[in-house]
Write a protein that holds these residues in place. Structure first.
Motif, mmCIF file in Angstrom:
data_model
loop_
_atom_site.group_PDB
_atom_site.id
_atom_site.type_symbol
_atom_site.label_atom_id
_atom_site.label_comp_id
_atom_site.label_asym_id
_atom_site.label_seq_id
_atom_site.Cartn_x
_atom_site.Cartn_y
_atom_site.Cartn_z
ATOM 1 N N VAL A 199 0.716 -1.239 -0.008
ATOM 2 C CA VAL A 199 -0.044 -0.038 -0.030
ATOM 3 C C VAL A 199 0.813 1.222 0.022
ATOM 4 O O VAL A 199 0.507 2.230 -0.655
ATOM 5 N N ASP A 200 1.941 1.313 1.085
ATOM 6 C CA ASP A 200 2.911 2.483 0.994
ATOM 7 C C ASP A 200 3.688 2.826 -0.300
ATOM 8 O O ASP A 200 3.363 3.637 -0.827
ATOM 9 N N GLN A 201 3.878 1.693 -0.903
ATOM 10 C CA GLN A 201 4.735 1.776 -2.316
ATOM 11 C C GLN A 201 3.840 2.149 -3.343
ATOM 12 O O GLN A 201 4.091 3.003 -4.379
ATOM 13 N N ALA A 202 2.504 1.559 -3.461
ATOM 14 C CA ALA A 202 1.613 2.054 -4.364
ATOM 15 C C ALA A 202 1.159 3.290 -4.300
ATOM 16 O O ALA A 202 0.910 4.185 -5.557
ATOM 17 N N ARG A 203 1.031 3.778 -3.056
ATOM 18 C CA ARG A 203 0.433 5.223 -2.998
ATOM 19 C C ARG A 203 1.575 6.278 -3.364
ATOM 20 O O ARG A 203 1.209 7.222 -3.962
ATOM 21 N N HIS A 204 2.810 5.721 -3.037
ATOM 22 C CA HIS A 204 3.973 6.751 -3.224
ATOM 23 C C HIS A 204 3.918 6.963 -4.737
ATOM 24 O O HIS A 204 4.463 8.091 -5.380
ATOM 25 N N PHE A 205 3.929 5.847 -5.408
ATOM 26 C CA PHE A 205 3.930 5.741 -6.988
ATOM 27 C C PHE A 205 2.982 6.637 -7.690
ATOM 28 O O PHE A 205 3.073 7.435 -8.470
ATOM 29 N N VAL A 206 1.729 6.388 -7.229
ATOM 30 C CA VAL A 206 0.801 7.242 -7.607
ATOM 31 C C VAL A 206 0.769 8.730 -7.626
ATOM 32 O O VAL A 206 0.717 9.413 -8.616
ATOM 33 N N ALA A 207 1.186 9.120 -6.210
ATOM 34 C CA ALA A 207 1.368 10.455 -5.895
ATOM 35 C C ALA A 207 2.470 11.045 -6.759
ATOM 36 O O ALA A 207 2.429 12.384 -7.152
ATOM 37 N N LEU A 208 3.599 10.349 -6.980
ATOM 38 C CA LEU A 208 4.746 10.902 -7.895
ATOM 39 C C LEU A 208 4.572 11.033 -9.041
ATOM 40 O O LEU A 208 4.891 11.998 -9.737
ATOM 41 N N GLU A 209 4.234 9.794 -9.756
ATOM 42 C CA GLU A 209 4.131 9.823 -11.206
ATOM 43 C C GLU A 209 2.864 9.987 -11.754
ATOM 44 O O GLU A 209 2.420 10.207 -12.968
ATOM 45 N N HIS A 210 1.645 10.158 -11.017
ATOM 46 C CA HIS A 210 0.398 10.368 -11.547
ATOM 47 C C HIS A 210 -0.540 11.142 -10.588
ATOM 48 O O HIS A 210 -1.400 10.848 -10.059
ATOM 49 N N PRO A 211 0.093 12.361 -10.264
ATOM 50 C CA PRO A 211 -0.798 13.262 -9.573
ATOM 51 C C PRO A 211 -2.106 13.780 -10.033
ATOM 52 O O PRO A 211 -2.147 13.853 -11.064
ATOM 53 N N GLY A 212 -2.896 13.764 -9.034
ATOM 54 C CA GLY A 212 -4.344 14.088 -9.342
ATOM 55 C C GLY A 212 -5.253 12.762 -9.301
ATOM 56 O O GLY A 212 -6.426 12.969 -9.024
ATOM 57 N N TRP A 213 -4.532 11.605 -9.808
ATOM 58 C CA TRP A 213 -5.468 10.534 -9.458
ATOM 59 C C TRP A 213 -5.449 9.854 -8.108
ATOM 60 O O TRP A 213 -4.750 10.357 -7.117
ATOM 61 N N LEU A 214 -6.575 9.251 -7.732
ATOM 62 C CA LEU A 214 -6.986 9.079 -6.257
ATOM 63 C C LEU A 214 -7.009 7.512 -5.952
ATOM 64 O O LEU A 214 -7.663 6.742 -6.483
ATOM 65 N N PRO A 215 -5.902 7.230 -5.138
ATOM 66 C CA PRO A 215 -5.869 5.794 -4.874
ATOM 67 C C PRO A 215 -6.847 5.227 -3.897
ATOM 68 O O PRO A 215 -7.314 6.145 -3.040
ATOM 69 N N GLN A 216 -7.361 3.960 -4.060
ATOM 70 C CA GLN A 216 -8.283 3.464 -3.071
ATOM 71 C C GLN A 216 -7.762 2.099 -2.784
ATOM 72 O O GLN A 216 -7.641 1.220 -3.404
#
Length: 478
Positions: free
Chosen positions: A362-379
Motif C-alpha cells: 500500500v505504501d509503495q503503491a500510494r507513493h508511486f501514484v502520488a509521484l508519477e500520476h498526481p491528481g489520481w485518487l488511490p483506493q
C-alpha cells in the motif's frame, strides 16, 4: 472448415442442438451476454447458445468443433477481466450455462452438494442452509454469478482465510471436453489419492480446457453464532498486527477480516448518501467470527478487543448488536465497490502479497501514484486476512475516457511491477481473462510457459476453447 458468418444451414444446426429458444443472434438478444459487470469490456459473437442439458452442451461443442468455431463458455458474466467476452470479436460463439440451473443433490450426512454449473451461487447457499449446512463461498456478486464460473475462475471472496478459495471447496467436477466427450469426476470423497487430481486442471482454467457442466461441493455445519465488529485503526501496519494477534486470541475462529482505507468511504456514499461511517480513523477493519458449536464468541471478541484497545492497537471499536447492525457494517464494504462503478472508469487491480507485506504494498503503491500520476485518487481495500488488496485508482474529474484509459494502462503496469517486486501476484482472485493475459504471460518463467502450452495443446489441440483468454492469441505465443 472455419466459419465467419452464420448461414441458414449453420443456424438450423444450432437450433437442432439447443432448440430455437436456445439460440440468440440479434444484437438486442445478445446484448447482455456481450458486456461485463464493470462496463469496461464489450465484445461480439456470431451467436449465443443456451443449452438446457449436458447432452446439449456436448452437441454444441461437437458442432462448433466441426465448424472451427471458437467457444466462449459463460456463467453469470460477473467477471472483471473479460474472461467470458470476445473483446476482439473474432467470430466465436458464446455458450451460456444459465439454463443448466438444477440443484442435483444435497447430502447433509456427508456434507456434499451437487449442482449444475449454471446454478447461481446464492441458490447453492440457500439450498445448503435449507439442510442446516453452510457453503461458505461469499462474493459481492453471489446473487448473479454461477457456481460453474466460480469453479472455472477459482473464485475467492471474503471467507477465504477460513475456508479457502473455490479450489478448496470442490470435491469433483463434470466437464465437457473440447471434443464433446463428457468427463465425470464426481466421487464425493474427501480423500482420494488415485493419481493425478484431474479436476484441478479445470479449476481456474477459465474455460480454456473444457466446459464445466456440474460441480460437487464441500459443505460445512451452519454456524450457530456470528459476531461482527467494525474497528478503527491508525495504519495498515496496525491492521496486519491486529490480524496476527486475533488468529491466536480467538482460536482461529475468524471467518472474515476486511481492511478499508478511509478514502474509500466516500465511494460507498455514492450508493447510499446517508451512510454514516462507524469510526473516524485512517484504516477501517471489518472483522467477523463464527462458530457452529456453543462457543461464547461475544466474550471472546470483547476480551480480545479490550486488550487491543488498551495496548493502543485499536483506536475505536463497535460490535454489531443485531443481524441488521452487522448488515449495515457489511453494506459499507459492498457499497464502496458499487460506488467505484458509479464513478466510471478507474484502474482496477487485484493484487496478492504475503500478509506481512500488505503495508509495504500500500505504501509503495500510494507513493508511486502520488509521484508519477498526481491528481489520481488511490483506493486501498481488500481481504487482508489472505493478503489480497484491491488497490484501485480513480482518474481526476474532467479527464476524457480515452486519456484516462491510456494513463490507466501505465498505472496498472506500475502497480503490477510493485506487486511482482514483493514476490506477489497480479491476480489474487479475479483471474487473467483477456485483459491481463499479456502481463501474465510476460511474467512466466520458460518452464512454466512450456507446461501451460503443453496442457492447452494436449486438451484443446485446435485452440477452440475460449480463444484469447488466459493465454495470449496463438499467433503471439512464443
Amino acid at each position: 472448415m472455419t466459419v465467419h458468418r452464420l448461414s441458414p444451414e449453420i443456424l438450423s444446426a444450432m437450433e437442432s442442438a439447443v432448440g430455437q429458444s436456445g439460440v440468440a443472434i440479434s444484437g438486442s438478444d445478445m446484448a447482455k451476454y456481450l458486456g461485463d459487470w464493470s462496463g469496461d469490456h464489450r465484445g461480439g459473437a456470431l451467436a449465443v447458445l443456451k443449452p438446457a442439458s449436458v447432452a446439449e452442451v456436448q452437441a454444441v461443442v461437437r458442432l462448433c468443433g466441426a465448424l472451427g468455431l471458437g467457444i466462449i463458455p459463460q456463467g453469470g458474466n460477473t467477471g472483471l477481466v473479460a474472461g467470458a467476452i470476445d473483446i476482439e470479436a473474432r467470430g466465436a460463439v458464446v455458450i451460456s450455462l444459465e439454463r443448466l440451473n438444477r440443484i442435483r443433490l444435497v447430502d447433509a450426512d456427508n456434507f456434499v452438494l451437487q449442482a449444475d454449473a449454471g446454478c447461481v451461487l446464492q441458490a447453492v447457499k440457500d439450498a445448503s442452509e435449507a439442510h442446516d449446512c453452510l457453503f461458505p463461498l461469499a462474493l459481492g456478486a453471489q446473487g448473479s454469478c454461477q457456481i460453474g464460473g466460480n469453479a472455472a475462475s477459482n473464485a475467492g471472496g471474503v471467507n477465504v482465510l477460513r475456508y479457502g478459495m473455490a479450489r478448496d471447496l470442490i470435491l469433483g467436477l463434470e466437464v465437457v471436453l473440447p471434443d464433446g466427450e463428457l468427463w465425470d469426476g464426481f466421487c464425493g470423497l474427501r480423500k482420494d489419492n488415485r493419481g493425478y487430481d484431474l479436476k484441478q486442471l479445470f479449476i481456474g482454467s477459465e474455460g480454456t480446457l473444457g466446459i464445466i457442466t456440474g460441480v460437487e461441493l464441500k459443505l460445512f455445519p451452519r454456524p450457530a453464532r456470528i459476531e461482527t465488529a467494525y474497528l478503527g485503526l491508525a495504519s495498515f501496519e496496525a491492521a496486519v498486527a491486529l490480524f496476527r494477534q486475533a488468529r491466536r486470541a480467538t482460536a482461529d475462529l475468524i471467518s472474515a477480516f476486511e481492511i478499508i482505507g478511509s478514502e474509500c468511504i466516500d465511494l460507498a456514499r455514492l450508493v447510499d448518501a446517508d451512510l454514516a461511517s462507524p469510526v473516524e480513523a485512517p484504516v477501517h477493519v471489518l472483522m467477523e467470527l463464527s462458530a457452529s458449536a456453543a462457543v461464547d464468541l461475544r466474550a471472546l471478541l470483547v476480551d480480545f478487543l479490550a486488550g487491543a484497545m488498551e495496548s493502543g492497537l485499536v483506536a475505536e471499536a463497535l460490535l454489531a448488536d443485531s443481524d441488521g447492525h452487522a448488515k449495515a457494517f457489511w453494506a459499507i464494504r459492498e457499497g464502496l465497490v458499487e460506488g467505484q462503478a458509479k464513478r466510471g472508469y478507474h484502474v482496477r487491480t487485484d493484487l496478492s502479497v504475503r500478509i506481512s507485506d500488505i503495508p509495504a504494498l500500500v505504501d509503495q503503491a500510494r507513493h508511486f501514484v502520488a509521484l508519477e500520476h498526481p491528481g489520481w485518487l488511490p483506493q486501498a481495500y481488500g481481504h487482508a486476512g489472505d493478503g489480497n488488496i484491491h488497490f484501485n485508482v480513480l482518474p481526476p474529474e474532467g479527464l476524457t475516457v480515452v486519456e484516462a484509459r491510456n494513463r490507466g494502462a501505465d498505472i496498472t503496469a506500475g502497480l503490477y511491477r510493485i506487486a511482482n517486486s514483493l514476490g506477489g501476484s497480479i491476480s489474487a482472485e479475479h483471474g487473467i481473462g483477456r485483459s491481463r493475459h499479456r502481463a501474465f504471460w510476460a511474467g512466466l518463467a520458460p518452464a512454466h510457459r512450456r507446461l501451460v502450452t503443453a496442457l492447452k495443446q494436449a486438451l484443446d489441440p485446435d485452440g477452440l476453447m475460449n480463444p484469447g483468454c488466459l493465454l495470449p492469441p496463438t499467433e503471439t505465443v512464443p
